[in-house]
Design an enzyme around this catalytic site. Structure first.
Site, PDB file in Angstrom:
ATOM      1  N   GLU A 103      56.862 -49.293 -66.634  1.00  0.00           N
ATOM      2  CA  GLU A 103      57.630 -50.224 -67.821  1.00  0.00           C
ATOM      3  C   GLU A 103      58.385 -49.160 -68.731  1.00  0.00           C
ATOM      4  O   GLU A 103      59.330 -49.234 -69.157  1.00  0.00           O
ATOM      5  CB  GLU A 103      56.361 -50.779 -68.570  1.00  0.00           C
ATOM      6  N   ALA A 111      44.618 -27.170 -31.660  1.00  0.00           N
ATOM      7  CA  ALA A 111      44.203 -25.920 -31.429  1.00  0.00           C
ATOM      8  C   ALA A 111      44.106 -25.434 -29.733  1.00  0.00           C
ATOM      9  O   ALA A 111      43.906 -26.715 -29.181  1.00  0.00           O
ATOM     10  CB  ALA A 111      42.895 -25.437 -31.849  1.00  0.00           C
ATOM     11  N   ALA A 112      44.578 -24.522 -29.424  1.00  0.00           N
ATOM     12  CA  ALA A 112      44.538 -24.417 -27.832  1.00  0.00           C
ATOM     13  C   ALA A 112      43.190 -23.955 -27.572  1.00  0.00           C
ATOM     14  O   ALA A 112      42.232 -23.811 -28.403  1.00  0.00           O
ATOM     15  CB  ALA A 112      45.398 -23.049 -27.293  1.00  0.00           C
ATOM     16  N   SER A 168      45.609 -21.675 -33.307  1.00  0.00           N
ATOM     17  CA  SER A 168      46.051 -22.959 -33.946  1.00  0.00           C
ATOM     18  C   SER A 168      47.065 -22.646 -35.009  1.00  0.00           C
ATOM     19  O   SER A 168      47.662 -23.495 -35.474  1.00  0.00           O
ATOM     20  CB  SER A 168      44.635 -23.569 -34.534  1.00  0.00           C
ATOM     21  N   THR A 215      36.141 -25.699 -39.793  1.00  0.00           N
ATOM     22  CA  THR A 215      37.397 -25.144 -40.183  1.00  0.00           C
ATOM     23  C   THR A 215      37.392 -23.709 -40.882  1.00  0.00           C
ATOM     24  O   THR A 215      38.178 -22.753 -40.816  1.00  0.00           O
ATOM     25  CB  THR A 215      38.557 -26.010 -40.956  1.00  0.00           C
TER      26      THR A 215
HETATM   27  N1  LIG Z   1      46.101 -27.756 -36.642  1.00  0.00           N
HETATM   28  C1  LIG Z   1      45.300 -28.065 -37.461  1.00  0.00           C
HETATM   29  O1  LIG Z   1      46.032 -28.808 -38.643  1.00  0.00           O
HETATM   30  C2  LIG Z   1      43.975 -27.915 -37.836  1.00  0.00           C
HETATM   31  C3  LIG Z   1      43.432 -28.074 -39.134  1.00  0.00           C
HETATM   32  C4  LIG Z   1      41.840 -27.894 -39.358  1.00  0.00           C
HETATM   33  C5  LIG Z   1      41.200 -27.550 -38.243  1.00  0.00           C
HETATM   34  N2  LIG Z   1      41.891 -27.176 -37.113  1.00  0.00           N
HETATM   35  C6  LIG Z   1      40.954 -26.560 -35.807  1.00  0.00           C
HETATM   36  O2  LIG Z   1      39.874 -27.248 -35.750  1.00  0.00           O
HETATM   37  C7  LIG Z   1      38.881 -26.325 -35.282  1.00  0.00           C
HETATM   38  C8  LIG Z   1      37.542 -26.531 -36.254  1.00  0.00           C
HETATM   39  O3  LIG Z   1      37.276 -27.968 -35.709  1.00  0.00           O
HETATM   40  P1  LIG Z   1      35.780 -28.551 -36.442  1.00  0.00           P
HETATM   41  O4  LIG Z   1      35.922 -29.897 -35.738  1.00  0.00           O
HETATM   42  O5  LIG Z   1      34.456 -27.646 -36.186  1.00  0.00           O
HETATM   43  O6  LIG Z   1      35.915 -28.392 -37.824  1.00  0.00           O
HETATM   44  P2  LIG Z   1      35.793 -29.212 -39.097  1.00  0.00           P
HETATM   45  O7  LIG Z   1      35.786 -30.660 -38.678  1.00  0.00           O
HETATM   46  O8  LIG Z   1      36.414 -28.614 -40.600  1.00  0.00           O
HETATM   47  O9  LIG Z   1      34.264 -29.014 -39.177  1.00  0.00           O
HETATM   48  C9  LIG Z   1      33.248 -29.406 -38.549  1.00  0.00           C
HETATM   49  C10 LIG Z   1      31.981 -29.331 -39.130  1.00  0.00           C
HETATM   50  O10 LIG Z   1      31.980 -30.086 -40.396  1.00  0.00           O
HETATM   51  C11 LIG Z   1      30.654 -30.453 -40.862  1.00  0.00           C
HETATM   52  N3  LIG Z   1      30.528 -31.795 -41.054  1.00  0.00           N
HETATM   53  C12 LIG Z   1      30.338 -32.561 -42.253  1.00  0.00           C
HETATM   54  N4  LIG Z   1      30.357 -33.820 -42.211  1.00  0.00           N
HETATM   55  C13 LIG Z   1      30.677 -34.097 -41.016  1.00  0.00           C
HETATM   56  C14 LIG Z   1      30.582 -35.382 -40.332  1.00  0.00           C
HETATM   57  N5  LIG Z   1      30.450 -36.429 -40.973  1.00  0.00           N
HETATM   58  N6  LIG Z   1      30.745 -35.447 -38.888  1.00  0.00           N
HETATM   59  C15 LIG Z   1      30.835 -34.194 -38.169  1.00  0.00           C
HETATM   60  N7  LIG Z   1      30.696 -33.226 -38.896  1.00  0.00           N
HETATM   61  C16 LIG Z   1      30.568 -32.954 -40.019  1.00  0.00           C
HETATM   62  C17 LIG Z   1      29.907 -30.044 -39.426  1.00  0.00           C
HETATM   63  O11 LIG Z   1      29.095 -28.697 -40.046  1.00  0.00           O
HETATM   64  P3  LIG Z   1      27.691 -28.614 -40.537  1.00  0.00           P
HETATM   65  O12 LIG Z   1      26.703 -28.081 -39.518  1.00  0.00           O
HETATM   66  O13 LIG Z   1      28.056 -27.384 -41.457  1.00  0.00           O
HETATM   67  O14 LIG Z   1      27.369 -29.959 -41.353  1.00  0.00           O
HETATM   68  C18 LIG Z   1      30.779 -29.987 -38.326  1.00  0.00           C
HETATM   69  O15 LIG Z   1      30.280 -28.934 -37.579  1.00  0.00           O
HETATM   70  C19 LIG Z   1      39.391 -24.929 -35.680  1.00  0.00           C
HETATM   71  O16 LIG Z   1      39.830 -24.714 -34.298  1.00  0.00           O
HETATM   72  C20 LIG Z   1      40.481 -25.156 -36.301  1.00  0.00           C
HETATM   73  O17 LIG Z   1      41.539 -24.040 -36.177  1.00  0.00           O
HETATM   74  C21 LIG Z   1      43.067 -27.324 -36.957  1.00  0.00           C
END
Ligand SMILES: NC(=O)c1ccc[n+]([C@@H]2O[C@H](COP(=O)([O-])OP(=O)(O)OC[C@H]3O[C@@H](n4cnc5c(N)ncnc54)[C@H](OP(=O)(O)O)[C@@H]3O)[C@@H](O)[C@H]2O)c1
Length: 361
Positions: free
Chosen positions: A56, A168-169, A174, A202
């Site tokens: 508005e 990520a590879a 990544s 992450t």
């Molecule tokens: N290319 C991109 O844009 C990008 C972006 C981000 C990440 N990455 C890559 O992703 C990889 C990491 O993957 P990720 O899956 O481990 O990362 P994430 O999803 O960031 O973290 C996973 C962690 O989050 C916690 N968490 C909290 N709530 C959750 C839920 N509801 N469900 C599952 N987990 C939960 C858990 O740890 P706790 O045991 O501490 O609870 C779990 O191990 C790395 O290689 C990174 O480089 C790439």
């Protein structure tokens, strides 16, 4: 089929709805406004996002600049004019002060703090009508209204992936899957949200800063709150552990985490992953909008952009609708393609945000 409204009034509301789509989704709803002048001119305005003028105020300013006689004009707005002092002043009072005698709004304001604008206008002697454009305005903001009703922030998910859906590879590398142009776009977007969220995985893998930076690495003016989700403690020397603004939510419960963030005043969150947290947000039905930066790379084996969705048949797939608000639903950023979607809001993408500020019928 718009009982009680002239063709010209229907056209004016359509112009307001079109203008609403120029805004960015996020903490505030998409709202557009149009002023219909005595000589059948239409002037439009919109709300560009939290902290900027309401639709508005925007259209009144434009109309005054154009020399429009507001005392002989009607105002069409896609949401009931607000009645409260938020980050900007109350719109109902601005309309009264401008001397506009006739207001048509599409959708009542369900936000209790802001509601009551129609009553204020009526008490001041303004003719107030409603309902024209109700369905369109309602559909445009259905995800936003769902977030408000659930008392959680509006959630945007960011995915930066290869053409074969990897973030990520296999060896864990990544950085950087996407191009400089994509990363610049992503940093500008970061500066528009209240908070950026990743999981502890992450933090352990990438040691991110989760801030908004310009092309030369300079901090942008507005910085989001960095948020980490998960039970694991952050490495003491990590950027996020050393940042006093970091919010570490020691839970895996998405609903509880979002409730906590809303109670801290955060109204728009960007979830940047990784795959576990991103999948958990989708599985919880807590993603409203998606920006996917798609790089022209085939990584082969690696880490898929999402895990834990637990869908095994196509009919259970989460379907997304291309979204044309603020920018095209799909465009090239350097060698990458940016895709913009809204979740479960059919029709929201119709009608791109382009159009003139001022035109004659
Ligand atoms: N290319 C991109 O844009 C990008 C972006 C981000 C990440 N990455 C890559 O992703 C990889 C990491 O993957 P990720 O899956 O481990 O990362 P994430 O999803 O960031 O973290 C996973 C962690 O989050 C916690 N968490 C909290 N709530 C959750 C839920 N509801 N469900 C599952 N987990 C939960 C858990 O740890 P706790 O045991 O501490 O609870 C779990 O191990 C790395 O290689 C990174 O480089 C790439």
């Amino acid at each position: 089929m718009h009982a009680g409204f002239t063709d010209l009034e229907v056209t004016a509301m359509s112009a307001a709805l079109q203008a609403a789509r120029r805004g960015h989704r996020g903490a505030n709803p998409l709202v557009g406004a149009a002023i219909l002048t005595r000589d059948s001119q239409i002037v439009v305005g919109h709300h560009a996002g939290a902290g900027s003028p309401h639709a508005e105020a925007d259209v009144i300013t434009t109309a005054i600049d154009l020399g429009v006689d507001l005392t002989a004009s009607s105002l069409f707005v896609t949401l009931e004019p607000c009645n409260h002092v938020g980050r900007t002043g109350p719109c109902a009072q601005a309309i009264i002060d401008a001397g506009i005698p006739d207001v048509v709004f599409a959708l009542p304001d369900s936000n209790h703090a802001a509601a009551g604008g129609a009553a204020t206008l009526t008490e001041a002697g303004v003719r107030v009508r409603s309902g024209l454009g109700y369905e369109e305005s309602s559909a445009l903001n259905s995800r936003w209204r769902g977030a408000v009703a659930a008392e959680r922030p509006f959630v945007t998910a960011k995915i930066a992936q290869s053409l074969d859906g990897m973030v990520a590879a296999a060896d864990g590398t990544s950085q950087w899957i996407t191009s400089t142009a994509s990363r610049e776009h992503a940093h500008q977007f970061r500066s528009r949200v209240d908070g950026i969220l990743v999981g502890t995985g992450t933090v352990l893998a990438d040691d991110p800063r989760l801030n908004a930076r310009g092309p030369s690495g300079e901090p942008l003016e507005s910085q989001p709150v960095p948020i980490v989700l998960g039970l694991t403690s952050l490495p003491p020397e990590s950027f996020l552990a050393l940042n006093p603004d970091t919010v570490h939510l020691r839970t895996r419960n998405i609903t509880a985490a979002l409730g906590e963030l809303r109670s801290r005043g955060l109204r728009h969150i960007l979830v940047e992953g990784g795959p576990s947290v991103l999948g958990a947000f989708f599985a919880a039905g807590a993603v409203d909008e998606v920006f996917c930066y798609q790089a022209p790379l085939l990584v082969g084996s690696g880490l898929s952009s999402m895990s834990g969705l637990n869908t095994s048949t196509l009919s259970d797939a989460v379907s997304l609708v291309p979204d044309e608000t603020a920018e095209p639903a799909m465009y090239q950023l350097g060698p990458d393609v940016l895709l913009h979607f809204i979740v479960g809001e059919a029709g929201a993408g119709a009608g791109a945000g382009a159009g003139a500020d001022h035109y004659t019928i």
